[in-house]
Enzyme design. Sequence first.
Site, PDB file in Angstrom:
ATOM      1  N   LYS A 276       0.855  -1.182   0.000  1.00  0.00           N
ATOM      2  CA  LYS A 276       0.000   0.000   0.000  1.00  0.00           C
ATOM      3  C   LYS A 276       0.893   1.235   0.000  1.00  0.00           C
ATOM      4  O   LYS A 276       1.747   1.402   0.863  1.00  0.00           O
ATOM      5  CB  LYS A 276      -0.886  -0.012   1.252  1.00  0.00           C
ATOM      6  CG  LYS A 276      -1.945   1.067   1.292  1.00  0.00           C
ATOM      7  CD  LYS A 276      -2.903   0.842   2.443  1.00  0.00           C
ATOM      8  CE  LYS A 276      -4.038   1.829   2.413  1.00  0.00           C
ATOM      9  NZ  LYS A 276      -5.070   1.543   3.427  1.00  0.00           N
ATOM     10  N   GLU A 360     -19.179  -3.897  11.473  1.00  0.00           N
ATOM     11  CA  GLU A 360     -20.005  -3.011  12.292  1.00  0.00           C
ATOM     12  C   GLU A 360     -21.082  -3.766  13.071  1.00  0.00           C
ATOM     13  O   GLU A 360     -21.394  -3.410  14.213  1.00  0.00           O
ATOM     14  CB  GLU A 360     -20.659  -1.947  11.409  1.00  0.00           C
ATOM     15  CG  GLU A 360     -19.677  -0.955  10.798  1.00  0.00           C
ATOM     16  CD  GLU A 360     -19.038  -1.458   9.519  1.00  0.00           C
ATOM     17  OE1 GLU A 360     -18.174  -0.745   8.976  1.00  0.00           O
ATOM     18  OE2 GLU A 360     -19.398  -2.575   9.056  1.00  0.00           O
ATOM     19  N   ARG A 388     -25.313  -0.219   8.701  1.00  0.00           N
ATOM     20  CA  ARG A 388     -25.211  -1.671   8.560  1.00  0.00           C
ATOM     21  C   ARG A 388     -25.665  -2.404   9.827  1.00  0.00           C
ATOM     22  O   ARG A 388     -25.971  -3.584   9.785  1.00  0.00           O
ATOM     23  CB  ARG A 388     -23.771  -2.050   8.254  1.00  0.00           C
ATOM     24  CG  ARG A 388     -23.229  -1.376   7.018  1.00  0.00           C
ATOM     25  CD  ARG A 388     -21.840  -1.840   6.679  1.00  0.00           C
ATOM     26  NE  ARG A 388     -21.790  -2.191   5.273  1.00  0.00           N
ATOM     27  CZ  ARG A 388     -20.789  -2.846   4.705  1.00  0.00           C
ATOM     28  NH1 ARG A 388     -19.766  -3.229   5.430  1.00  0.00           N
ATOM     29  NH2 ARG A 388     -20.816  -3.117   3.424  1.00  0.00           N
TER      30      ARG A 388
END
Length: 626
Positions: A276, A360, A388
Amino acid sequence: MLDGIRSPADVKTLREQDLPQLAQEVRDELIEVLSQTGGHLGPNLGVVELTIALHRVFDTPRDRFVMDVSHQGYVHKMFTGRLDRFHTMRQFGGLNGFLLRTESEHDCYGAGHAGTALSAALGMAVGRDLRGGKEHIVVVAGDAAFTNGISYEALNNVCQTKRFIVVLNDNEWSIAKNVGAIASYFNRIVTSETYAHLHDKARHFVRAIAGKYAVELAHKVEEGVKGLIVPSVIFEEFGLRYYGPIDGHDIPLLIRTFEFLKTQEEPVLLHILTQKGKGYAPALKQPDKFHGLGKYKLETGETAPTPTPTYSEVIGKALAKFAETNQKIVAITAAMPSGTGLSHFQKAHPTRYFDVGIAEEHATLFACGIATQGLQPFLAIYSTFFQRAYDMAIHDIAIQNLNVKLCMDRAGLSGDDGPTHHGLFDIGYLRHIPNWVHMQPKDEDEFVDMLWTMLHYNSGPIAIRYPRGSGTGAKIKPEPKLLEIGKAEVVKHGRDVAIFGLGNMFEVAEEAAGKLEEKGVSVALINPRWIKPMDTGTLEFFARSVEVVCTIEDHVLHNGFGCAVMEHLHSQMINTPVVRIGWPDHFIEHGAVPILRKKHGITADAMVEKVLPLLRKKSKITPSVA
């Protein structure tokens, strides 16, 4: 070379030996443009070679690339006719920071939340098979997506399809460092001693798909590749043939591998290893910062300091301070320690800090379990992501009346991130649920008072919403004070208009009050504080004594705070006109907050314009003043 790419067909015409140069030009473009616009730099630097290989081997829009979250789709946008607009990334009227079906035929699926790609792509594959199609469906998902429960729900059904390619982009990061058993599992694959015995297998495999040239290639990339086939119980048991891990920055190897995978009539998973932020030292040094950020200095990666602390910083430091004397405080985040500010709490109280990954629903249920043990769980999740866990808000928290403290960051407009990230619906999805208390502060000092009040509230669930970014600059007093539940703050009395400015909209309400007073209108200014329970006494008092009630909120009008005001006044047969300022009933585009507020009428001038005609009818002011 990049300037000549106008469509995926142009990527195919380049010589393979020139593709590394294209990769470098792409990185240069990413680093330079995003330094001016901001955006998801780290994730896109990590998928440059992968995106080149995908467009080299497959043919969009016929073939479908489904990218999980899709914030790593910038390079894909460059290759699909949008290079000339790349400088408009995340700007009002410009390119969206995520894939968007309405933006290009090459964007087959738009998303901004993790864990959606596998399920959506499986649906596409089934649809393809039912209509007799031949196109390829390719999923690109980071390793963090596999901490999300939806991904496993999809994996449970992957055996029901045939030609289906999943690319597991393993960089050990989502926004923060990945955590939990899944991250450990991927690490065990990568570091397995089995690789020492797999070089022969790798050479045989590559010969099978590409001949002698690829055998020589395998020798060259041996250290990076380590082996092309590793038995992987978890994916194989789900019905995915596993290949990898391979070097995700080796373009020839990626191309040969995808050419082979195209021929397979079964679901396959290719595990690639990437960095990354590859190619930009500041992004490699701080992957969490450069996951997504604003403008930065090209040479150093430095970003401009915020003039005042962000609300996220305030909550992290406040909770850490509270926890020094209260051992019952626990802080929970779903893969967002920096974004929610809980990294401050993590450093101070590591044993009472929990990052559960991009999960979540689990985070919410986890908080419920902690609450049953008499502890004080503070659950910090973005407003858009808590959508969610809506079932848990009703079924687990509210019905059981548990003392969960929900802290909803990014409530209101999220500006450049656009409709997938705007927190414009949380008032509507919480205010009608029994047992919930919900509030919003007007500034940082009141924010800390509210957090202190949350800590001492033990009669059920309580939530606080607060905006993205810096506060007003209000000085936080040394010791917080308890606020009376359901009691608004009357800042100023007035006879003609009563303005209720909720949370960060209080500043706009103040500005509007000033503009009205310049026109001879007497204005009462109220800081509501409480969405639920609403201060109905204060509301009724002013509604009976003024000619117009006005509300303003950083939320959609439907089922918002202003709607609650209207409902209550109607129930009490109080017919005072109510002017509501808030976001309209459609998904708000991306762009700078001031631009979007002006476009959609979330301004002091818009408020004045709506209020004056109602007063004019009662001859409170002369038409010339308007």
